[in-house]
Scaffold this motif. Structure first.
Motif, PDB file in Angstrom:
ATOM      1  N   LEU A 242     -70.582  -5.063 -48.987  1.00 24.07           N
ATOM      2  CA  LEU A 242     -70.674  -4.513 -47.631  1.00 24.07           C
ATOM      3  C   LEU A 242     -69.327  -4.575 -46.917  1.00 24.07           C
ATOM      4  CD1 LEU A 242     -74.104  -6.002 -46.456  1.00 24.07           C
ATOM      5  CD2 LEU A 242     -73.603  -3.614 -46.992  1.00 24.07           C
ATOM      6  N   ASN A 243     -68.594  -5.681 -47.117  1.00 17.83           N
ATOM      7  CA  ASN A 243     -67.283  -5.818 -46.481  1.00 17.83           C
ATOM      8  C   ASN A 243     -66.293  -4.782 -46.987  1.00 17.83           C
ATOM      9  OD1 ASN A 243     -67.804  -7.894 -44.689  1.00 17.83           O
ATOM     10  ND2 ASN A 243     -67.390  -9.498 -46.185  1.00 17.83           N
ATOM     11  N   GLN A 244     -66.409  -4.438 -48.288  1.00 25.24           N
ATOM     12  CA  GLN A 244     -65.526  -3.404 -48.816  1.00 25.24           C
ATOM     13  C   GLN A 244     -65.826  -2.057 -48.160  1.00 25.24           C
ATOM     14  OE1 GLN A 244     -64.726  -3.485 -53.178  1.00 25.24           O
ATOM     15  NE2 GLN A 244     -66.010  -5.330 -53.180  1.00 25.24           N
TER      16      GLN A 244
ATOM     17  N   ASP B 194     -63.339   0.713 -41.362  1.00 28.99           N
ATOM     18  CA  ASP B 194     -62.467   0.193 -40.304  1.00 28.99           C
ATOM     19  C   ASP B 194     -61.095   0.850 -40.290  1.00 28.99           C
ATOM     20  OD1 ASP B 194     -64.249  -1.470 -39.129  1.00 28.99           O
ATOM     21  OD2 ASP B 194     -63.562  -3.301 -40.100  1.00 28.99           O
ATOM     22  N   LYS B 195     -60.621   1.271 -41.458  1.00 24.18           N
ATOM     23  CA  LYS B 195     -59.283   1.862 -41.535  1.00 24.18           C
ATOM     24  C   LYS B 195     -59.230   3.239 -40.886  1.00 24.18           C
ATOM     25  CE  LYS B 195     -57.496  -0.606 -45.574  1.00 24.18           C
ATOM     26  NZ  LYS B 195     -56.953  -0.489 -46.944  1.00 24.18           N
ATOM     27  N   HIS B 196     -60.355   3.903 -40.809  1.00 28.61           N
ATOM     28  CA  HIS B 196     -60.345   5.281 -40.315  1.00 28.61           C
ATOM     29  C   HIS B 196     -61.311   5.522 -39.166  1.00 28.61           C
ATOM     30  CE1 HIS B 196     -57.859   6.384 -43.754  1.00 28.61           C
ATOM     31  NE2 HIS B 196     -58.688   5.707 -44.521  1.00 28.61           N
TER      32      HIS B 196
ATOM     33  N   VAL C 102     -65.889  -5.399 -31.707  1.00 30.78           N
ATOM     34  CA  VAL C 102     -65.046  -4.210 -31.848  1.00 30.78           C
ATOM     35  C   VAL C 102     -64.124  -4.437 -33.043  1.00 30.78           C
ATOM     36  CG1 VAL C 102     -65.070  -3.537 -29.403  1.00 30.78           C
ATOM     37  CG2 VAL C 102     -63.336  -5.145 -30.232  1.00 30.78           C
ATOM     38  N   ASN C 103     -63.689  -3.344 -33.652  1.00 32.94           N
ATOM     39  CA  ASN C 103     -62.716  -3.500 -34.738  1.00 32.94           C
ATOM     40  C   ASN C 103     -61.307  -3.227 -34.223  1.00 32.94           C
ATOM     41  OD1 ASN C 103     -62.737  -0.719 -34.481  1.00 32.94           O
ATOM     42  ND2 ASN C 103     -62.810  -0.316 -36.678  1.00 32.94           N
ATOM     43  N   SER C 104     -60.333  -3.396 -35.107  1.00 32.40           N
ATOM     44  CA  SER C 104     -58.934  -3.285 -34.692  1.00 32.40           C
ATOM     45  C   SER C 104     -58.589  -1.877 -34.223  1.00 32.40           C
ATOM     46  CB  SER C 104     -58.011  -3.700 -35.842  1.00 32.40           C
ATOM     47  OG  SER C 104     -58.237  -2.888 -36.979  1.00 32.40           O
TER      48      SER C 104
END
Length: 923
Positions: free
Chosen positions: A407-409, A415-417, A432-434
């Motif tokens: 799930l983290n992958q 999260d990157k996009h 919230v994410n980065s």
């Protein structure tokens, strides 16, 4: 070498023991370790004196121990134990250290540790010392030595631990022993007996060994979550059974709880830093025997003539009689001496660590012969229900971790996009994410607990949010495009999906928001920057509506948008025919851009384009924007650049230059190249500020404020100055903005406040003090002001605080509360530079000032600029209606002074009245 242990009875027997057992040893260096579970100062001093008389060359160290001292397999309670280590091929040195600073630790390691130092023994007097920093610093120069020892402790918490070096007893600092030898063989090992259990967690809020949150959850709440609400807070009964374990270089290191603080944070026996990964551990008594056999085999695997060991007092409490198995295993290998500590030191490679609830041991031998010993009898393996349970929990946890890893992958890929947030059922942000922080400009801490209103753009339609809530509350997925606003007031657009997350029963538990930034498709600034890069010979002009920031102060937002929209509609019509300008970029905040590709950068071609732009500028000024209910005379400032790589930055820098110089046109070529020189100048300014603070050269000058009605000077404004090294008086123009960006601004404000209150008393006149929003938002400055007003209650009405209007206000509630408190203490509030900062008159009313100081740039131009005069007249009318006193700044001539009086402004201030002076010059 030999290790001989003696249980003290009386001085005479001690003398006989030394005469018969110790003195006959020839050519030997003797290390004497004195351990006691009770602090009997006089008795210990008498013992040390006798030892020194009979063994003058011996080295003596010692420590208090909790409850017991261990001689071989015997626990000795409430007695003093003297351990004699007699070396034939080794040399002993000892040192007491009081200062545990990092610099002193490094120096100590360089000077005390030699190339042939094989063993270092360290006794720390207080577990609260910064021993972990000391260990880390000394690690850099361990050379070939192994360090052991521990934090001295006592049986009862109310007793103070002590350490001994030579003939002195200390209750602070550390004692360090070095055993130097070319022949001494040493090895270290440890045993644990706690098994990790459950999932891996992260320390998210801590300060050294005090932990507040784990996995963003209050630590007590987390313990109750996993161990039940009835978890006892009696440390010795419950929490000692469940320490935290972190892994350092492959070795599990425990951190047991030593105290539950009043705020329900936990103090652990060793540091836990933010970001450390930890798991719970459970004491497994069924494993003690097997672990003792393993410990015995490790000790006996190397040549050994003596064993020193250090065991945690919490371990002694938890294992109780089971610890006897461990002691027997150690004593069967060689003669041993051990104490109980408040944390043990262990060396993993070249790294020194502070351990807990372990037994650490070191073997010593001056020969290379392996000893024969009576090993622990072999016991038949029996089924351990606790071991099975631990295995069950960890197997289930491993399966969960594997699924979580997948799930983290997926999450990392998203999260990157993707811009991600989660909220609770009330719409308050919980995660919230980065990417969310990056685009919004807010930190995670600023967002958690807030609603998404924090990023809502004022122009965003309320209908879309009503539709969103209606959709998701029906447990359906919402999708739409939303205009947001970042922390720095920049708009951005996101394509949004919001999904309700349901529990097993189908109830909504939270909402998940997924967004993609589509600003690039609608943001013309990004389009402009991208297009500039494609042009070989760019000619870029950025146009800004003149005094746009002032317009925002005096017009409602709707009118501002109407002006921008109207100008956008007509902007190309202001160009001469056949100018070649057919497209513009709307950049926001009253800014527009034109981009043309030139044939080359021939000066004649550039001059021709500049001429076209100046004609455009003249046409704009001659024109008028017509609206249904009003008309608006508009003018623009122009910044031009032809630098291919930095044209946009050059042009923007040019606008800043125009604002500073009050001009309306600039060819901004080469401006950004000056920024590095500016940076160097800023560094020099910071140095000047720092020196001035240190040398008491931050002073105040005082400029009189003249009452236009009474024709008298009735008050003074306090103005900060710096006296430079060459005794020049430096105006704040040259340092105050830089100070605000550094860490000295608060100190400058504090000095000015002190200066001003002193001047008020000496002049016996009203004094006004400039206070920025940065000052008000600082709790220390606010409290200082309140304290000063309280100190001089009878004179408090003579003090006026001028709120500087050119600051961005983060929290209006703090400002309003400050103003309220100042007024309660009989102080006065003025708004300085009115017309350059706050967005409207309504905001001004919120602050309820008593005095309005009109922005100096308006007064300065009032004789020749009708626009400035119209704005000033509007301010005066407003002030009179609201019962506010007005002050005109920058009254620099008789003509301006006469007009100020004609306009019925209450006070005048400026060089025409008098220039600022030092207090002594006024007195």
């Amino acid at each position: 070498m030999q290790l001989k242990n003696y249980i003290y009875k009386d001085l005479n027997e001690l003398k006989l023991y030394i005469d018969n057992k110790i003195i006959p040893q020839e050519k030997s260096d003797i290390l004497i370790q004195l351990f006691s579970t009770v602090y009997e100062k006089d008795k210990i001093k008498s013992i040390i004196k006798v030892i020194k008389e009979q063994l003058p060359n011996c080295k003596i160290v010692g420590s208090s121990s909790s409850k017991n001292v261990c001689i071989n397999n015997e626990k000795v309670n409430k007695k003093i134990v003297i351990s004699f280590s007699i070396f034939q091929k080794s040399f002993i040195r000892t040192k007491y250290i009081e200062n545990l600073s990092i610099s002193n630790s490094i120096k100590l390691s360089q000077e005390f540790i030699k190339d042939d130092s094989k063993v270092l023994i360290l006794f720390n007097s207080d577990a609260k010392n910064n021993i972990e920093s000391f260990l880390e610093a000394i690690s850099y120069n361990l050379k070939n030595s192994i360090l052991v020892g521990g934090n001295s402790t006592t049986t009862f918490d109310y007793e103070q631990a002590f350490i001994i070096e030579d003939q002195k007893i200390y209750k602070n600092g550390i004692v360090l022993v070095a055993i130097d030898s070319k022949d001494l063989l040493v090895s270290n090992t440890f045993t644990f007996n706690w098994s990790k259990v459950g999932k891996e967690m992260t320390i998210t809020k801590s300060n050294k060994n005090r932990v507040y949150e784990i996995d963003n959850m209050p630590v007590l709440k987390l313990y109750k979550k996993y161990f039940g609400d009835k978890l006892s807070l009696n440390l010795n009964e419950s929490l000692i059974s469940f320490p935290l374990v972190k892994t350092v270089l492959g070795v599990d290191i425990a951190r047991s709880i030593i105290k539950v603080e009043d705020d329900n944070s936990f103090t652990y026996a060793g540091n836990l830093n933010e970001g450390d990964k930890v798991r719970f551990a459970i004491g497994n008594l069924d494993e003690v025997y097997d672990d003792s056999v393993q410990l015995q085999n490790q000790l006996a695997s190397k040549p050994v003539e003596a064993i020193y060991f250090y065991s945690c007092k919490k371990r002694d409490h938890f294992l109780s009689n089971k610890l006897d198995v461990e002691l027997n295993a150690i004593s069967q290998v060689a003669s041993s001496i051990g104490i109980f500590t408040q944390g043990e030191f262990y060396q993993i490679g070249k790294k020194l660590t502070h351990m807990n609830i372990t037994t650490t041991a070191i073997t010593l031998s001056e020969n290379d012969i392996l000893r024969k010993f009576s090993s622990c009898p072999i016991k038949s393996k029996r089924y351990s229900s606790l071991t099975a349970l631990i295995n069950l929990v960890n197997t289930v946890q491993n399966e969960l971790d594997e699924n979580l890893n997948y799930l983290n992958q997926y999450k990392n890929a998203i999260d990157k996009h993707t811009i991600v947030s989660k909220t609770n059922k009330k719409g308050l942000i919980t995660e919230v994410n980065s990417k969310f922080c990056e685009i919004s400009g807010y930190s995670k801490e600023e967002l958690i607990g807030k609603s998404h209103n924090i990023i809502r753009h004022p122009e965003a339609s309320k209908d879309i949010f009503r539709k969103m809530w209606k959709t998701i509350q029906k447990k359906e997925v919402f999708q739409g495009t939303i205009k947001n606003m970042s922390k720095n007031k920049k708009p951005y657009f996101v394509d949004t999906i919001i999904k309700p997350i349901l529990d097993k029963k189908g109830n909504i538990i939270e909402y998940l928001g997924l967004r993609h930034d589509i600003t690039a498709f609608v943001n013309q600034k990004i389009q402009l920057k991208a297009e500039v890069k494609t042009v070989k010979y760019p000619f870029l002009a950025i146009v800004k509506i003149e005094d746009f920031e002032i317009l925002k102060d005096f017009y409602e937002e709707e009118i501002i948008h109407q002006i921008e929209d109207k100008f956008s509609f007509e902007i190309l019509d202001f160009f001469p025919l056949n100018s070649g300008y057919k497209k513009f970029y709307s950049l926001g905040d009253g800014e527009y851009a034109f981009l043309k590709e030139l044939e080359n950068f021939n000066p004649d071609i550039i001059e021709h384009e500049i001429l076209l732009l100046k004609k455009f500028q003249i046409n704009v000024k001659r024109g008028t924007l017509q609206f249904d209910k009003f008309e608006f005379d508009i003018s623009v400032v122009l910044s031009i650049s032809t630098d291919k790589k930095r044209s946009y930055a050059e042009a923007k820098q040019g606008l800043k230059q125009l604002y500073r110089t009050k001009k309306d046109f600039i060819y901004a070529q080469g401006l950004t190249s000056n920024l590095s020189e500016i940076a160097k100048s800023n560094i020099e300014t910071i140095k000047m500020i720092k020196t001035a603070i240190q040398d008491n050269k931050i002073i105040s000058y005082y400029q009189p404020i003249y009452n236009n009605k009474t024709k008298k000077i009735e008050k003074y404004e306090s103005l900060v100055r710096i006296i430079s090294d060459d005794e020049k008086v430096i105006s704040p123009f040259f340092f105050i903005d830089i100070a605000k960006k550094g860490r000295y601004y608060k100190q400058i404000t504090s000095i000015v406040i002190d200066n001003s209150f002193l001047a008020m008393k000496q002049l016996n006149m009203d004094v006004t003090i400039n206070i920025s929003i940065i000052d008000i938002e600082d709790e220390m400055i606010r409290n200082k002001i309140f304290a000063k007003l309280n100190e001089c209650k009878t004179l408090a009405s003579k003090v006026t605080f001028e709120l500087l209007e050119d600051e961005n206000i983060k929290d209006f509630s703090i400002v309003k509360e400050f103003i309220k408190k100042v007024k309660e203490l009989n102080g006065n509030i003025a708004i300085d530079d009115f017309g350059s900062g706050y967005s409207n008159f309504e905001r001004l009313l919120d602050f309820e000032p008593t005095i309005l100081k009109i922005d100096g740039s308006l007064i300065k131009n009032i004789l020749k600029d009708s626009f400035s005069r119209n704005i000033v007249e509007a301010m005066i009318v407003f002030a009179k209606k609201e019962g506010l006193k007005t002050v005109a700044e920058f009254v620099s001539s008789k003509e301006i002074f006469d007009l100020v009086n004609e306009l019925n402004i209450d006070y005048s201030q400026g060089f025409y009245i008098d220039k600022p002076k030092a207090l002594e010059d006024i007195l």
